[in-house]
Design a protein around this motif. Sequence first.
Motif, PDB file in Angstrom:
ATOM      1  N   VAL A 107    -142.817 -14.973  40.826  1.00 38.63           N
ATOM      2  CA  VAL A 107    -143.966 -15.811  40.502  1.00 38.63           C
ATOM      3  C   VAL A 107    -144.636 -15.312  39.232  1.00 38.63           C
ATOM      4  O   VAL A 107    -144.462 -14.162  38.822  1.00 38.63           O
ATOM      5  CB  VAL A 107    -144.996 -15.843  41.661  1.00 38.63           C
ATOM      6  N   SER A 117    -147.018 -10.355  43.276  1.00 34.13           N
ATOM      7  CA  SER A 117    -147.632 -11.684  43.161  1.00 34.13           C
ATOM      8  C   SER A 117    -149.146 -11.503  43.075  1.00 34.13           C
ATOM      9  O   SER A 117    -149.675 -10.478  43.501  1.00 34.13           O
ATOM     10  CB  SER A 117    -147.256 -12.558  44.367  1.00 34.13           C
ATOM     11  N   TYR A 155    -147.789 -18.910  41.364  1.00 33.22           N
ATOM     12  CA  TYR A 155    -147.165 -20.082  40.755  1.00 33.22           C
ATOM     13  C   TYR A 155    -145.714 -19.733  40.446  1.00 33.22           C
ATOM     14  O   TYR A 155    -145.421 -18.637  39.972  1.00 33.22           O
ATOM     15  CB  TYR A 155    -147.921 -20.507  39.494  1.00 33.22           C
ATOM     16  N   PRO A 156    -144.788 -20.644  40.738  1.00 34.52           N
ATOM     17  CA  PRO A 156    -143.363 -20.312  40.575  1.00 34.52           C
ATOM     18  C   PRO A 156    -142.994 -19.947  39.141  1.00 34.52           C
ATOM     19  O   PRO A 156    -143.460 -20.570  38.200  1.00 34.52           O
ATOM     20  CB  PRO A 156    -142.641 -21.586  41.032  1.00 34.52           C
TER      21      PRO A 156
END
Length: 195
Positions: free
Chosen positions: A20, A97, A173-174
């Motif tokens: 991410v 993350s 968020y990817p």
Amino acid sequence: MKTSMSLGQAIRERRSIGRVKSDEVEQEKIEQLLEAANWAPCHHGTEPWRFYVMTGNGRQVLADAYADIAAEEAKGTPTEEEVAQLRNKQGAKAFRSPVVIAVAASPSSAPNVSRVEELAATHAAVQNMLLTAHAIGLAAIWRSGEPMYHPRMKQAFQLKEEEELVALVYVGYPAMELHSGKRKPVQDKTVWIKQ
């Protein structure tokens, strides 16, 4: 929660995404995940789930636990430098993350309540969280593994003896493309029992 994605689409398209971006996740979106988790099914209406949301420097709580566990379980007789490297490497896991949500089950002590059902309900809460993350454009992965079950991890979140950590949900968020999933046909796993 506002989304144009159908439930069926979210179920089929959701994937575990461990890579991410470091971008901050808005508190409103984190609260959407928690609210979805809070509506999981639970026998006897016990709502056994508990959430520990770590952002920013708050992730250090998890990092310290990972590092302590790694140092305790180091094989052989490592040097101080080797232990320090191990602690840094394992502690860094908490910062993969921008948001990490530790999910714990706090089983009811009522005599008619089954512990296994309390754990199952908490797992269902995690699944609601994962589906919602995908539906609102976030990436998430459900992490577990041996360190999560170590007593030091319980201590990190001040869990009582009867409480159990069931998931570390990493959210952001990817930073990678989603790949289509594969499943064997459900017919291969289904037995119909009819009269």
